[in-house]
Design a protein around this motif. Structure first.
Motif, PDB file in Angstrom:
ATOM      1  N   GLY A 196       0.817  -1.203   0.000  1.00 27.10           N
ATOM      2  CA  GLY A 196       0.000   0.000   0.000  1.00 27.10           C
ATOM      3  C   GLY A 196       0.854   1.256   0.000  1.00 27.10           C
ATOM      4  N   HIS A 197       1.993   1.184   0.681  1.00 21.52           N
ATOM      5  CA  HIS A 197       2.922   2.316   0.710  1.00 21.52           C
ATOM      6  C   HIS A 197       3.775   2.345  -0.553  1.00 21.52           C
ATOM      7  N   PHE A 198       4.357   1.187  -0.887  1.00 23.32           N
ATOM      8  CA  PHE A 198       5.155   1.087  -2.114  1.00 23.32           C
ATOM      9  C   PHE A 198       4.217   0.688  -3.254  1.00 23.32           C
ATOM     10  N   ARG A 199       3.875   1.659  -4.037  1.00 18.54           N
ATOM     11  CA  ARG A 199       2.930   1.436  -5.127  1.00 18.54           C
ATOM     12  C   ARG A 199       3.222   2.413  -6.262  1.00 18.54           C
ATOM     13  N   PRO A 200       2.765   2.098  -7.457  1.00 17.04           N
ATOM     14  CA  PRO A 200       2.967   3.038  -8.572  1.00 17.04           C
ATOM     15  C   PRO A 200       2.259   4.359  -8.307  1.00 17.04           C
ATOM     16  N   GLY A 201       2.898   5.450  -8.636  1.00 19.11           N
ATOM     17  CA  GLY A 201       2.275   6.763  -8.492  1.00 19.11           C
ATOM     18  C   GLY A 201       2.126   7.243  -7.072  1.00 19.11           C
ATOM     19  N   ALA A 202       2.926   6.687  -6.144  1.00 22.02           N
ATOM     20  CA  ALA A 202       2.817   7.082  -4.742  1.00 22.02           C
ATOM     21  C   ALA A 202       3.282   8.523  -4.551  1.00 22.02           C
ATOM     22  N   ASP A 203       2.671   9.193  -3.569  1.00 19.77           N
ATOM     23  CA  ASP A 203       3.056  10.563  -3.243  1.00 19.77           C
ATOM     24  C   ASP A 203       4.348  10.572  -2.431  1.00 19.77           C
ATOM     25  N   GLY A 204       4.932  11.740  -2.327  1.00 19.20           N
ATOM     26  CA  GLY A 204       6.154  11.924  -1.562  1.00 19.20           C
ATOM     27  C   GLY A 204       6.843  13.185  -2.029  1.00 19.20           C
ATOM     28  N   ALA A 205       7.954  13.505  -1.399  1.00 22.63           N
ATOM     29  CA  ALA A 205       8.707  14.672  -1.826  1.00 22.63           C
ATOM     30  C   ALA A 205       9.174  14.478  -3.260  1.00 22.63           C
ATOM     31  N   PRO A 206       9.182  15.520  -4.077  1.00 25.30           N
ATOM     32  CA  PRO A 206       9.617  15.374  -5.467  1.00 25.30           C
ATOM     33  C   PRO A 206      11.039  14.827  -5.529  1.00 25.30           C
ATOM     34  N   PRO A 207      11.274  13.813  -6.357  1.00 24.28           N
ATOM     35  CA  PRO A 207      12.638  13.295  -6.504  1.00 24.28           C
ATOM     36  C   PRO A 207      13.533  14.322  -7.168  1.00 24.28           C
ATOM     37  N   PRO A 288       8.880   5.633  -2.062  1.00 23.00           N
ATOM     38  CA  PRO A 288       8.136   5.175  -3.241  1.00 23.00           C
ATOM     39  C   PRO A 288       8.203   6.147  -4.414  1.00 23.00           C
ATOM     40  N   ALA A 289       8.129   7.442  -4.130  1.00 22.74           N
ATOM     41  CA  ALA A 289       8.216   8.418  -5.215  1.00 22.74           C
ATOM     42  C   ALA A 289       9.593   8.394  -5.853  1.00 22.74           C
ATOM     43  N   LEU A 290      10.644   8.232  -5.037  1.00 26.34           N
ATOM     44  CA  LEU A 290      11.997   8.165  -5.588  1.00 26.34           C
ATOM     45  C   LEU A 290      12.159   6.915  -6.451  1.00 26.34           C
ATOM     46  N   LEU A 311      11.817  -6.090  -3.652  1.00 28.19           N
ATOM     47  CA  LEU A 311      10.374  -6.119  -3.406  1.00 28.19           C
ATOM     48  C   LEU A 311       9.783  -4.715  -3.467  1.00 28.19           C
ATOM     49  N   GLU A 312      10.485  -3.740  -2.877  1.00 27.72           N
ATOM     50  CA  GLU A 312       9.992  -2.365  -2.900  1.00 27.72           C
ATOM     51  C   GLU A 312       9.904  -1.849  -4.332  1.00 27.72           C
ATOM     52  N   ALA A 313      10.908  -2.172  -5.139  1.00 29.07           N
ATOM     53  CA  ALA A 313      10.896  -1.739  -6.536  1.00 29.07           C
ATOM     54  C   ALA A 313       9.753  -2.405  -7.301  1.00 29.07           C
ATOM     55  N   MET A 314       9.612  -3.714  -7.136  1.00 28.54           N
ATOM     56  CA  MET A 314       8.558  -4.425  -7.858  1.00 28.54           C
ATOM     57  C   MET A 314       7.179  -3.944  -7.424  1.00 28.54           C
ATOM     58  N   ALA A 315       7.025  -3.638  -6.125  1.00 27.54           N
ATOM     59  CA  ALA A 315       5.737  -3.120  -5.656  1.00 27.54           C
ATOM     60  C   ALA A 315       5.401  -1.793  -6.312  1.00 27.54           C
ATOM     61  N   CYS A 316       6.444  -1.023  -6.661  1.00 28.96           N
ATOM     62  CA  CYS A 316       6.246   0.258  -7.354  1.00 28.96           C
ATOM     63  C   CYS A 316       6.191   0.083  -8.873  1.00 28.96           C
ATOM     64  N   ALA A 317       6.194  -1.167  -9.332  1.00 31.86           N
ATOM     65  CA  ALA A 317       6.121  -1.483 -10.766  1.00 31.86           C
ATOM     66  C   ALA A 317       7.345  -0.975 -11.522  1.00 31.86           C
ATOM     67  N   VAL A 318       8.504  -1.040 -10.877  1.00 32.32           N
ATOM     68  CA  VAL A 318       9.769  -0.675 -11.512  1.00 32.32           C
ATOM     69  C   VAL A 318      10.607  -1.943 -11.658  1.00 32.32           C
ATOM     70  N   PRO A 319      11.101  -2.249 -12.874  1.00 33.46           N
ATOM     71  CA  PRO A 319      11.898  -3.464 -13.071  1.00 33.46           C
ATOM     72  C   PRO A 319      13.209  -3.414 -12.283  1.00 33.46           C
ATOM     73  N   VAL A 320      13.743  -4.603 -12.019  1.00 33.14           N
ATOM     74  CA  VAL A 320      14.935  -4.754 -11.195  1.00 33.14           C
ATOM     75  C   VAL A 320      16.036  -5.459 -11.988  1.00 33.14           C
ATOM     76  N   VAL A 321      17.250  -4.949 -11.869  1.00 31.33           N
ATOM     77  CA  VAL A 321      18.445  -5.693 -12.295  1.00 31.33           C
ATOM     78  C   VAL A 321      19.190  -6.039 -11.012  1.00 31.33           C
ATOM     79  N   ALA A 322      19.272  -7.328 -10.714  1.00 29.48           N
ATOM     80  CA  ALA A 322      19.805  -7.772  -9.425  1.00 29.48           C
ATOM     81  C   ALA A 322      20.833  -8.869  -9.617  1.00 29.48           C
ATOM     82  N   THR A 323      21.774  -8.944  -8.689  1.00 27.86           N
ATOM     83  CA  THR A 323      22.737 -10.033  -8.720  1.00 27.86           C
ATOM     84  C   THR A 323      22.064 -11.347  -8.340  1.00 27.86           C
ATOM     85  N   ASP A 324      22.552 -12.419  -8.956  1.00 28.40           N
ATOM     86  CA  ASP A 324      21.974 -13.746  -8.785  1.00 28.40           C
ATOM     87  C   ASP A 324      22.516 -14.384  -7.514  1.00 28.40           C
TER      88      ASP A 324
END
Length: 405
Positions: A196-207, A288-290, A311-324
């Motif tokens: 609910g906090h980490f979501r697409p289009g979340a409010d917050g201070a402007p990045p 979330p906004a950042l 998880l935070e990135a995926m919850a915000c609908a942002v793809p992840v490049v991560a080490t295996d």
């Protein structure tokens, strides 16, 4: 149920971003809150690290934090806390003599030691979540490992004698097996994220405004093992792109932070200093906004016991490049929600970023799939379901374990 959470160094009240304050603090706080909302009586026991702290502090949802006198009432690095665990355990034993919990859930190995010392006189079952294992840390950090030398032996004893060990990912199950922890004593329950906090289009201070066409974001504790240097090195092969690194002390104090200085020096030497921006600590309300301002989130640690940032990135609908590595292997679906790349391979990071940067539709598809994956598997409600089920199983079939030295 009356549930006692023991988290000796990771208080749910601590400000995040410090060397010893990160995912474990979030895990204990959110799990305790969710279990309390379900009607369980939850008390979190953590070490008093300041004279000004009240004895008890309520958490949202009805859980309570209790500060335990063990060692000096001041900040102490977690690797120096072992000498105070006997006092911590003795305090728990006295408290639980007056009001016995049904189950004790310990977080981190030193908490497990204190929890066993407190629970044993009263025959209370102990559930253990390690969050990180000394065998893995020693393997990857070598001489840089500042853990007490007794850690691995104590972890093995705790794992073998707890009523149940909760692993956060499949990689940890394999490590526990190598430590001699029987498979029937291990259950897998992952970490979670507030969708609910980490979501697409979340409010917050402007990045911060962009300096380049594409933005990469790396965030978390500002410590060497998080591999931010790999992201900086990768940037040399990614044109028209900036890297924002969020975490660590407040921006005004970054010049005094050893890891921040190392990364800045590396960026200068690599010729990308004008494209690397370090924000310092970011208010959790603004994260979330950042995250949403980035095209991709990079998670490039050398090893990672679980890893909340993907998880935070995926919850915000942002793809992840991560080490295996570690928990990334479970949470990031390669080719579905992002890409997994070999650790310590900045060329592989750069190649994955270049491919995704040039394909906005693919990024959008990965982002949507990431959000769906989080909602299906990684909400705190789903985590609490798993933990609650284990607690009930332990109460049903509990036997007193052999003594932990």
């Amino acid at each position: 149920m009356r549930i006692a959470m023991v988290s000796e160094h990771a208080s749910p009240l601590a400000a995040l971003g410090g060397v010893d304050a990160g995912g474990q603090n979030v895990y204990v706080a959110r799990l305790s809150e969710e279990l309390a909302r379900r009607g369980h009586q939850v008390t979190v026991y953590t070490r008093r690290d300041s004279t000004g702290l009240p004895d008890r502090v309520p958490l949202p949802g009805g859980a309570v934090v209790e500060h335990v006198p063990a060692g000096p009432p001041e900040a102490v690095p977690k690797d120096d806390l072992l000498p105070y665990m006997a006092d911590f355990g003795a305090h728990l034993a006295r408290v639980w003599r007056r009001e016995r919990p049904d189950v004790v859930h310990a977080h981190f190995w030193m908490s497990g030691l204190a929890a066993h010392l407190g629970a044993r006189p009263h025959g209370i079952p102990v559930v253990q979540t390690f969050h990180a294992l000394g065998t893995v840390k020693r393997r990857h950090q070598g001489w840089r490992d500042t853990s007490p030398p007794q850690r691995i032996g104590i972890e093995r004893q705790i794992g073998q004698t707890s009523a149940r060990v909760l692993a956060t990912c499949s990689d940890e199950v394999r490590e526990l097996d190598l430590m001699g922890v029987p498979a029937h004593q291990v259950s897998v329950v992952p970490c979670g994220v507030d969708a609910g906090h980490f979501r697409p289009g979340a409010d917050g201070a402007p990045p911060p405004p962009r300096r380049a066409r594409h933005r990469l974001l790396a965030c978390g504790r500002l410590v060497r093992r998080k591999g931010y240097d790999q992201a900086v090195r990768a940037l040399t092969k990614i044109p028209d792109t900036e890297l924002v690194i969020a975490g660590g002390p407040a921006a005004a104090h970054l010049d005094r932070d050893q890891e921040a200085r190392r990364l800045r020096h590396l960026a200068h030497r690599a010729g990308v200093a004008d494209r690397v921006r370090m924000t310092g600590a970011v208010d959790p309300a603004d994260m979330p906004a950042l995250i949403g301002s980035a095209d991709l989130v990079l998670c490039t640690p050398v090893y990672e016991p679980f890893g909340i940032v993907p998880l935070e990135a995926m919850a915000c609908a942002v793809p992840v490049v991560a080490t295996d590595v570690g928990g990334h292997r479970d949470s990031v679906a390669d080719g579905v929600t992002g890409r997994l790349v070999p650790p310590e391979d900045p060329d592989a990071v750069a190649a994955a970023v270049r491919e995704l940067s040039g394909r906005p539709r693919l990024r959008h598809r990965y982002g949507a799939a990431g959000r769906e994956r989080v909602l299906a598997h990684y909400t705190w409600q789903r985590v609490a379901d798993g933990v609650e089920d284990v607690h009930r199983q332990v109460l049903t079939g509990h036997t007193i374990p052999e003594e932990v030295a």
